[in-house]
Design a protein around this motif. Structure first.
Motif, PDB file in Angstrom:
ATOM      1  N   PRO A   1       0.807  -1.222   0.000  1.00 35.07           N
ATOM      2  CA  PRO A   1       0.000   0.000   0.000  1.00 35.07           C
ATOM      3  C   PRO A   1       0.841   1.273   0.000  1.00 35.07           C
ATOM      4  CG  PRO A   1      -0.851  -1.573   1.575  1.00 35.07           C
ATOM      5  CD  PRO A   1       0.464  -2.109   1.117  1.00 35.07           C
ATOM      6  N   PHE A   2       0.315   2.298  -0.642  1.00 33.94           N
ATOM      7  CA  PHE A   2       0.993   3.593  -0.734  1.00 33.94           C
ATOM      8  C   PHE A   2       1.330   4.139   0.648  1.00 33.94           C
ATOM      9  CE2 PHE A   2       0.620   8.258  -0.830  1.00 33.94           C
ATOM     10  CZ  PHE A   2       1.636   8.557  -1.724  1.00 33.94           C
ATOM     11  N   PHE A   3       0.418   3.974   1.598  1.00 33.41           N
ATOM     12  CA  PHE A   3       0.635   4.514   2.945  1.00 33.41           C
ATOM     13  C   PHE A   3       1.827   3.825   3.622  1.00 33.41           C
ATOM     14  CE2 PHE A   3      -0.375   4.589   7.567  1.00 33.41           C
ATOM     15  CZ  PHE A   3      -0.298   5.974   7.745  1.00 33.41           C
ATOM     16  N   SER A   4       1.927   2.501   3.484  1.00 38.01           N
ATOM     17  CA  SER A   4       3.039   1.773   4.087  1.00 38.01           C
ATOM     18  C   SER A   4       4.366   2.175   3.473  1.00 38.01           C
ATOM     19  CB  SER A   4       2.838   0.261   3.919  1.00 38.01           C
ATOM     20  OG  SER A   4       1.675  -0.178   4.584  1.00 38.01           O
ATOM     21  N   VAL A   5       4.366   2.355   2.153  1.00 39.17           N
ATOM     22  CA  VAL A   5       5.589   2.773   1.465  1.00 39.17           C
ATOM     23  C   VAL A   5       6.012   4.158   1.926  1.00 39.17           C
ATOM     24  CG1 VAL A   5       6.545   3.396  -0.794  1.00 39.17           C
ATOM     25  CG2 VAL A   5       5.177   1.321  -0.542  1.00 39.17           C
ATOM     26  N   MET A   6       5.058   5.046   2.143  1.00 37.22           N
ATOM     27  CA  MET A   6       5.387   6.393   2.605  1.00 37.22           C
ATOM     28  C   MET A   6       5.991   6.362   4.007  1.00 37.22           C
ATOM     29  SD  MET A   6       4.966   8.360   0.158  1.00 37.22           S
ATOM     30  CE  MET A   6       5.392   9.818   1.126  1.00 37.22           C
ATOM     31  N   LEU A   7       5.517   5.474   4.864  1.00 37.60           N
ATOM     32  CA  LEU A   7       6.098   5.355   6.201  1.00 37.60           C
ATOM     33  C   LEU A   7       7.562   4.917   6.110  1.00 37.60           C
ATOM     34  CD1 LEU A   7       3.180   3.622   8.163  1.00 37.60           C
ATOM     35  CD2 LEU A   7       3.836   6.033   8.215  1.00 37.60           C
ATOM     36  N   LEU A   8       7.829   3.956   5.243  1.00 39.33           N
ATOM     37  CA  LEU A   8       9.206   3.495   5.038  1.00 39.33           C
ATOM     38  C   LEU A   8      10.054   4.619   4.478  1.00 39.33           C
ATOM     39  CD1 LEU A   8      11.344   1.249   4.928  1.00 39.33           C
ATOM     40  CD2 LEU A   8      10.425   0.584   2.696  1.00 39.33           C
ATOM     41  N   ALA A   9       9.511   5.359   3.511  1.00 43.50           N
ATOM     42  CA  ALA A   9      10.247   6.465   2.900  1.00 43.50           C
ATOM     43  C   ALA A   9      10.550   7.566   3.917  1.00 43.50           C
ATOM     44  CB  ALA A   9       9.449   7.039   1.729  1.00 43.50           C
ATOM     45  N   ILE A  10       9.599   7.837   4.806  1.00 41.22           N
ATOM     46  CA  ILE A  10       9.819   8.878   5.827  1.00 41.22           C
ATOM     47  C   ILE A  10      10.949   8.478   6.762  1.00 41.22           C
ATOM     48  CG2 ILE A  10       8.778   9.948   7.867  1.00 41.22           C
ATOM     49  CD1 ILE A  10       6.127   9.976   6.311  1.00 41.22           C
ATOM     50  N   LEU A  11      10.996   7.215   7.131  1.00 44.30           N
ATOM     51  CA  LEU A  11      12.091   6.734   7.984  1.00 44.30           C
ATOM     52  C   LEU A  11      13.438   6.874   7.278  1.00 44.30           C
ATOM     53  CD1 LEU A  11      10.453   3.568   9.574  1.00 44.30           C
ATOM     54  CD2 LEU A  11      11.338   5.544  10.821  1.00 44.30           C
ATOM     55  N   ILE A  12      13.457   6.612   5.968  1.00 45.61           N
ATOM     56  CA  ILE A  12      14.694   6.782   5.198  1.00 45.61           C
ATOM     57  C   ILE A  12      15.092   8.248   5.160  1.00 45.61           C
ATOM     58  CG2 ILE A  12      15.733   6.562   2.908  1.00 45.61           C
ATOM     59  CD1 ILE A  12      13.944   4.108   2.466  1.00 45.61           C
ATOM     60  N   LEU A  13      14.125   9.120   4.899  1.00 41.78           N
ATOM     61  CA  LEU A  13      14.408  10.553   4.795  1.00 41.78           C
ATOM     62  C   LEU A  13      14.897  11.135   6.118  1.00 41.78           C
ATOM     63  CD1 LEU A  13      11.355  11.619   2.608  1.00 41.78           C
ATOM     64  CD2 LEU A  13      13.759  11.682   1.930  1.00 41.78           C
ATOM     65  N   ILE A  14      14.228  10.768   7.203  1.00 44.25           N
ATOM     66  CA  ILE A  14      14.607  11.307   8.511  1.00 44.25           C
ATOM     67  C   ILE A  14      16.001  10.829   8.917  1.00 44.25           C
ATOM     68  CG2 ILE A  14      14.087  11.184  10.988  1.00 44.25           C
ATOM     69  CD1 ILE A  14      11.162  11.274  10.294  1.00 44.25           C
ATOM     70  N   GLY A  15      16.297   9.568   8.638  1.00 39.16           N
ATOM     71  CA  GLY A  15      17.577   9.024   9.054  1.00 39.16           C
ATOM     72  C   GLY A  15      18.746   9.474   8.214  1.00 39.16           C
ATOM     73  N   LEU A  16      18.518   9.714   6.902  1.00 40.40           N
ATOM     74  CA  LEU A  16      19.647   9.939   6.001  1.00 40.40           C
ATOM     75  C   LEU A  16      19.769  11.357   5.443  1.00 40.40           C
ATOM     76  CD1 LEU A  16      19.604   6.599   3.974  1.00 40.40           C
ATOM     77  CD2 LEU A  16      20.759   7.134   6.120  1.00 40.40           C
ATOM     78  N   SER A  17      18.745  12.170   5.563  1.00 45.37           N
ATOM     79  CA  SER A  17      18.846  13.539   5.052  1.00 45.37           C
ATOM     80  C   SER A  17      20.016  14.316   5.658  1.00 45.37           C
ATOM     81  CB  SER A  17      17.532  14.293   5.290  1.00 45.37           C
ATOM     82  OG  SER A  17      16.501  13.775   4.493  1.00 45.37           O
ATOM     83  N   PRO A  18      20.323  14.141   6.948  1.00 49.27           N
ATOM     84  CA  PRO A  18      21.427  14.925   7.535  1.00 49.27           C
ATOM     85  C   PRO A  18      22.813  14.311   7.352  1.00 49.27           C
ATOM     86  CG  PRO A  18      19.710  14.344   9.168  1.00 49.27           C
ATOM     87  CD  PRO A  18      19.553  13.443   7.998  1.00 49.27           C
TER      88      PRO A  18
END
Length: 381
Positions: free
Chosen positions: A156-173
């Motif tokens: 589901p799109f919602f589950s993928v977005m949760l995974l993507a948010i974790l990637i963004l929060i962890g790796l953006s900095p």
């Protein structure tokens, strides 16, 4: 240096806050008890009678039962009637799938008789025909509810977005913080500091992705195991993963895999997509040198193709861009749901294979870009 980079990623409190919220949402989504547990005896009886590959006898029997049920006058509608109706429907659907498979094979054979053996259209038809023959025996009735629950978390799109948010929060900095805190000069001034820094950060990022990815899926596996009391149907064909839900509908999938094999494949491809997206985030981070900008730019790159598909759904190019996006690599479902091949130098290449090839090449290019940016970076004071 690798341990230090891992420490900087895994000590960010925001990661654990978001991860806790994601796990809580997963528990909340599974709060409804499974009807399959309470009706397991009934399903067991019906599976003994109708389970396994569909046959003409089974299909004829369920149609007679469905017609008899429709002809009866209204009366008490029991739990057994409801469950039997669902099972009869699934068996009938399997029979329909087998019939459509045979019809499509005949169409392809007729089409190939009219085509030149050296043409691309002939190669596509030949490839599809070979695949249809492999999945011909994959239609039937199987108990795969626990596996459906596990696949529902992948797609589901919602589950993928949760995974993507974790990637963004962890790796953006990861790279951006070095520039913000002005610590790059100290590291880059050392011998081989540029190359070692990039390598350490890439390795730490992959470690973070694998840790988060496995944590989410192991947690979901435990939830499904607890909800359904087992993982029946691990050796069922993936064509049995068909429901009224918009997810996990592989009734027309061209792959002759068992459910457990498909689960391994989908996890592997989604992990690959997560690493590919992580490399994108790192490349944006090293380019923008600002964690917040990295978060939003990477998020836009991930979500923009989906928006383009919605507003430009009538255009072929919008559909093409959406098909070969990071989002589709993470979502998995469209990659394996139906036969889809693309012309690459005159050869038909299956959609998921081409997707992996494209993002492998793109990720290698982005890694080269990251190393190049740091190699050209001048130490300033």
């Amino acid at each position: 240096m690798y341990k230090h980079e891992c420490y900087k990623i895994f000590t960010r409190k925001s990661i654990y806050v978001v991860l806790a919220l994601v796990l809580a949402l997963m528990v909340y989504a599974e709060r409804v008890p499974a009807d399959w547990n309470t009706a397991s005896d009934i399903y067991g009886e019906l599976y003994e009678e109708l389970g396994g590959p569909v046959t003409e006898e089974k299909e004829l029997y369920v149609r007679e039962q469905m017609e008899a049920s429709d002809a009866q006058e209204l009366g008490t509608y029991t739990e057994r009637d409801r469950i039997a109706g669902e099972v009869y429907y699934l068996v009938s659907l399997a029979g329909q799938g087998l019939q459509e498979n045979n019809e499509r094979q005949n169409e392809l054979k007729e089409q190939m008789n009219r085509l030149s053996a050296s043409s691309y259209d002939y190669r596509v038809a030949e490839k599809e025909l070979g695949i249809l023959k492999e999945v011909e025996s994959s239609y039937g009735f199987y108990i795969v509810q626990a596996w459906l629950g596990m696949f529902h978390f992948i797609e589901p799109f919602f589950s993928v977005m949760l995974l993507a948010i974790l990637i963004l929060i962890g790796l953006s900095p990861v790279f951006a913080d070095e520039f913000t805190q002005r610590t790059t000069g100290l590291i880059l001034a050392t011998k081989h500091g540029k190359r070692h820094l990039v390598t350490a950060k890439l390795m730490a990022a992959v470690t973070y992705i694998v840790t988060v990815f496995l944590s989410l899926h192991i947690f979901n596996f435990i939830l499904q195991l607890n909800k359904y009391g087992g993982i029946q149907g691990w050796n069922a064909p993936i064509q049995s993963l068909n429901t009224a839900s918009p997810y996990s509908n592989y009734f027309n999938s061209p792959f002759a895999w068992e459910v457990w094999q498909f689960y391994v494949v989908t996890l592997s491809v989604q992990l690959f997509g997560s690493v590919a997206f992580a490399i994108l985030v790192l490349s944006v981070s090293v380019f923008t040198r600002n964690a917040l900008v990295t978060f939003f730019v990477s998020g836009v790159i991930l979500g923009l193709p989906r928006v383009m598909n919605v507003i430009g759904s009538e255009y072929k190019w919008a559909h093409f861009v959406t098909s070969f996006s990071y989002m589709e690599t993470l979502r998995i479902e469209r990659l394996f749901a139906s036969f889809n091949a693309y012309n690459v130098l005159g050869q038909p290449i299956l959609y998921p294979v081409l997707q992996v090839i494209i993002y492998t090449m793109l990720s290698v290019g982005l890694i080269w870009f990251i190393y190049r940016v740091f190699r050209k970076h001048q130490v300033s004071y």
